[in-house]
Design an enzyme around this catalytic site. Sequence first.
Site, mmCIF file in Angstrom:
data_model
loop_
_atom_site.group_PDB
_atom_site.id
_atom_site.type_symbol
_atom_site.label_atom_id
_atom_site.label_comp_id
_atom_site.label_asym_id
_atom_site.label_seq_id
_atom_site.Cartn_x
_atom_site.Cartn_y
_atom_site.Cartn_z
ATOM 1 N N TYR A 30 0.831 -1.207 0.000
ATOM 2 C CA TYR A 30 0.000 0.000 0.000
ATOM 3 C C TYR A 30 0.858 1.247 0.000
ATOM 4 O O TYR A 30 2.082 1.182 0.185
ATOM 5 C CB TYR A 30 -0.946 0.000 1.200
ATOM 6 C CG TYR A 30 -0.299 0.328 2.532
ATOM 7 C CD1 TYR A 30 0.523 -0.587 3.178
ATOM 8 C CD2 TYR A 30 -0.520 1.561 3.155
ATOM 9 C CE1 TYR A 30 1.121 -0.287 4.397
ATOM 10 C CE2 TYR A 30 0.067 1.862 4.380
ATOM 11 C CZ TYR A 30 0.882 0.941 4.991
ATOM 12 O OH TYR A 30 1.476 1.250 6.189
ATOM 13 N N ARG A 49 8.255 3.873 -5.014
ATOM 14 C CA ARG A 49 8.326 2.956 -3.866
ATOM 15 C C ARG A 49 7.288 1.845 -4.027
ATOM 16 O O ARG A 49 7.543 0.678 -3.704
ATOM 17 C CB ARG A 49 8.116 3.722 -2.559
ATOM 18 C CG ARG A 49 8.241 2.812 -1.338
ATOM 19 C CD ARG A 49 8.204 3.575 -0.034
ATOM 20 N NE ARG A 49 6.899 4.190 0.199
ATOM 21 C CZ ARG A 49 6.633 4.980 1.225
ATOM 22 N NH1 ARG A 49 7.573 5.281 2.106
ATOM 23 N NH2 ARG A 49 5.424 5.501 1.374
ATOM 24 N N LYS A 144 6.370 -1.886 1.996
ATOM 25 C CA LYS A 144 5.191 -1.282 2.640
ATOM 26 C C LYS A 144 4.034 -2.272 2.524
ATOM 27 O O LYS A 144 3.100 -2.100 1.737
ATOM 28 C CB LYS A 144 4.872 0.081 2.003
ATOM 29 C CG LYS A 144 4.091 1.001 2.942
ATOM 30 C CD LYS A 144 4.149 2.437 2.468
ATOM 31 C CE LYS A 144 3.120 3.326 3.165
ATOM 32 N NZ LYS A 144 3.249 3.447 4.597
ATOM 33 N N GLU A 176 13.022 2.573 13.705
ATOM 34 C CA GLU A 176 12.058 3.585 13.256
ATOM 35 C C GLU A 176 10.874 3.562 14.202
ATOM 36 O O GLU A 176 10.911 2.882 15.239
ATOM 37 C CB GLU A 176 11.638 3.312 11.815
ATOM 38 C CG GLU A 176 10.963 1.964 11.617
ATOM 39 C CD GLU A 176 10.468 1.745 10.187
ATOM 40 O OE1 GLU A 176 10.329 2.703 9.425
ATOM 41 O OE2 GLU A 176 10.183 0.575 9.853
ATOM 42 N N LEU A 200 11.287 1.289 6.788
ATOM 43 C CA LEU A 200 10.641 1.704 5.541
ATOM 44 C C LEU A 200 11.349 2.989 5.091
ATOM 45 O O LEU A 200 11.555 3.902 5.896
ATOM 46 C CB LEU A 200 9.155 1.991 5.777
ATOM 47 C CG LEU A 200 8.427 2.452 4.518
ATOM 48 C CD1 LEU A 200 8.209 1.270 3.571
ATOM 49 C CD2 LEU A 200 7.098 3.084 4.860
HETATM 50 N N1 PLP Z 1 7.963 3.729 8.740
HETATM 51 C C1 PLP Z 1 6.803 3.080 8.902
HETATM 52 C C2 PLP Z 1 6.803 1.769 9.603
HETATM 53 C C3 PLP Z 1 5.609 3.636 8.417
HETATM 54 O O1 PLP Z 1 4.456 2.966 8.561
HETATM 55 C C4 PLP Z 1 5.646 4.905 7.788
HETATM 56 C C5 PLP Z 1 4.425 5.523 7.271
HETATM 57 O O2 PLP Z 1 3.347 5.026 7.385
HETATM 58 C C6 PLP Z 1 6.873 5.554 7.655
HETATM 59 C C7 PLP Z 1 8.021 4.932 8.132
HETATM 60 C C8 PLP Z 1 6.969 6.893 6.996
HETATM 61 O O3 PLP Z 1 6.824 6.789 5.596
HETATM 62 P P1 PLP Z 1 6.287 7.991 4.723
HETATM 63 O O4 PLP Z 1 7.137 9.186 5.080
HETATM 64 O O5 PLP Z 1 6.514 7.564 3.318
HETATM 65 O O6 PLP Z 1 4.862 8.215 5.076
#
Ligand code: PLP
Length: 277
Positions: A30, A49, A144, A176, A200
């Site tokens: 997603y 991505r 993701k 993270e 991620l």
């Molecule tokens: N890490 C995780 C586990 C996430 O679920 C998310 C966003 O949902 C992110 C990092 C941040 O990603 P983004 O900046 O692309 O929203």
Amino acid sequence: MVFLNGKFIEKNQAHISVMDRGFLFGDGVYEVIPVYNNKIFRLNAHLLRLQTGLDSVKIKNPYNLKEWGDILSKLLGFYNNQEQSIYLQISRGVSNKRKHSFSNLTPTVYIESNPLLTKTKQAFKAGFSAITQPDIRWHRCDIKSISLLANVMYSQQAKEKNVEEVILYRDNQVTEGATSNVFIIKDGTLFTHPTGVHILSGITRDLVLESARACHIPIKKVSFSMDELNAADELWISSSTREIMPITQVDGKLINRGNIGNAWSCVYSYYQSLKNA
Ligand code: PLP
């Protein structure tokens, strides 16, 4: 209105089969994409991505870049809100037997969009709280994936403890957040976990790094320990729906005596200018 498998329909008319592998196995990927002033922010980075994630799990991308752009623009046309958060999900599709392995299926594509409720700078200035937990997730956090059980449990914990986020650590190194990337400032330098299988690669993470460069903040993409987290001068989390949030309390202990920092102020302001460019 939502988009399901080529059609724009009312959400209460959107149904999928119980044999969909997204439902049965969490077999899919997603994206969450913010929209500011009716403009999809960093669409290409999100679609890139998405492609990487689909390739990793061997799902064929049902649309090319132009087709994705057209679908999303058309969907946004149904909404009046200028600030939106698009949720886009692709599962492997519907099979006639529940079996872990798969054959070639037609992917199920579902997209919805909801108002994006960004907090004001005033709200950000108060700072947010977080707790820490061991990172029990698998070793492909770069995908993701819609299989989010660990993240769901962490987020529930955050809700029950009335904090903004759960910050995760693996082998004593901060990876993270449950739904965000994590950064610290120490002695003027920005530290964040390198990309790879344990985080991620956040689109907002890239924007934070771009903003930090504009603010002349040196960057080190290296992991930092729990002790370094606790001794940080500033601590931030980032995601597409939260932007860049200053965390001023972790596990009940204050960061920077509970104040947001100057580095955050500069990076946040630059990020706002990117949004409005
Ligand atoms: N890490 C995780 C586990 C996430 O679920 C998310 C966003 O949902 C992110 C990092 C941040 O990603 P983004 O900046 O692309 O929203």
